[in-house]
Design an enzyme around this catalytic site. Sequence first.
Site, PDB file in Angstrom:
ATOM      1  N   HIS A   8      33.799  28.530  36.236  1.00  0.00           N
ATOM      2  CA  HIS A   8      33.400  29.721  36.978  1.00  0.00           C
ATOM      3  C   HIS A   8      33.995  29.727  38.377  1.00  0.00           C
ATOM      4  CE1 HIS A   8      30.948  33.071  38.270  1.00  0.00           C
ATOM      5  NE2 HIS A   8      30.445  32.348  39.257  1.00  0.00           N
ATOM      6  N   TRP A  25      22.070  31.844  33.258  1.00  0.00           N
ATOM      7  CA  TRP A  25      22.239  31.392  34.635  1.00  0.00           C
ATOM      8  C   TRP A  25      21.123  31.920  35.529  1.00  0.00           C
ATOM      9  CZ3 TRP A  25      23.095  28.455  38.387  1.00  0.00           C
ATOM     10  CH2 TRP A  25      23.236  28.929  39.692  1.00  0.00           C
ATOM     11  N   ASP A  47      34.663  29.420  31.907  1.00  0.00           N
ATOM     12  CA  ASP A  47      33.483  29.975  32.572  1.00  0.00           C
ATOM     13  C   ASP A  47      32.525  30.551  31.531  1.00  0.00           C
ATOM     14  OD1 ASP A  47      31.636  31.301  34.106  1.00  0.00           O
ATOM     15  OD2 ASP A  47      33.063  32.640  35.090  1.00  0.00           O
ATOM     16  N   ASP A  59      33.024  36.128  41.629  1.00  0.00           N
ATOM     17  CA  ASP A  59      31.568  36.103  41.581  1.00  0.00           C
ATOM     18  C   ASP A  59      31.021  37.236  42.464  1.00  0.00           C
ATOM     19  OD1 ASP A  59      29.212  34.316  40.552  1.00  0.00           O
ATOM     20  OD2 ASP A  59      28.785  34.580  42.697  1.00  0.00           O
ATOM     21  N   TRP A  60      30.007  36.969  43.302  1.00  0.00           N
ATOM     22  CA  TRP A  60      29.488  38.015  44.174  1.00  0.00           C
ATOM     23  C   TRP A  60      30.529  38.504  45.170  1.00  0.00           C
ATOM     24  CZ3 TRP A  60      25.816  41.518  44.778  1.00  0.00           C
ATOM     25  CH2 TRP A  60      24.672  41.433  44.002  1.00  0.00           C
TER      26      TRP A  60
END
Length: 297
Positions: free
Chosen positions: A278, A163, A249, A123-124
């Site tokens: 995810h 999202w 995901d 993710d980030w």
Amino acid sequence: MQSLRTDDARFSGLPGYDFAPHYLADLPGFAGLRLHYLDEGPRDASVTFLCLHGQPTWSYLYRKMIPLFAAAGHRVVAPDLFGFGRSDKPVEEAVYSFDFHRQTLLSVITALDLRNVTLVCQDWGGILGLTLPPALPDRFTRLLVMNTTIPVGEPVSEGFDRWRAFNRSRPDLDIPALMRRSQPDMSAAEADAYGAPFPDARHKAGVRRFPELVMTAPDMPGVATARAAARWWRDSWRGPSFMAVGMADPVLGPDVMAALRATIHGCPMPLEIPDGGHFVQEKGDIIARAALAAFGL
């Protein structure tokens, strides 16, 4: 800068999370803010695993991976970004930017003098983390990458667009509920632990901000850095890589990860986690064992 600090009592007794806290209160450029990180395994280990979380998670995300890396004799560092976990949380959303978070991580790496680093990201943690080795190439030697991307000013996926809209519509995001939807076999206590750092909406400025920062348009801050990073992973990276993909995901799933794999020089076929969402680190014990074996560590 006005910031909040979550009461320590909220982190007591979290399932699977009995790690000692560590803090950096003097990061250059971040005066008045205290950053939390985990530091497990021997400090003098030759290999360091740097585990970077995304949104809306924190170092709790890596609770199933950290013990395996440490048991194999390696140092494991897992910071909480500002706005998340046990780190301080600036109240103003405008504080949070791509460069704010990226500079935080660069400062942590240099402050702790991390070397022979295996970057572990999702993710980030990947959007930011994959821009770090190009800036500090002598410190990074391996890559373990999970559901993430390098956004270069173009749309990421329809799932991400949904999202972003969902997150935008919920300024007081129900984080435990989100985690249970993503990984239905997660226990209620584990889902609640993800919400521990955020007792109310004021603590969630960083949570609200992150999806807005993903570089989906060419004029957004961070695009030039991301494009340079993508070129570096394609043209300059020669270290071993390991990719794991949570196949369920809907945001950064198989198609997005296939494009990322094509960007990373020499990245092998991924470990596919069919029931991984995810937040694929919820299957982290499987991933950690496979990655250690692949790296020969």
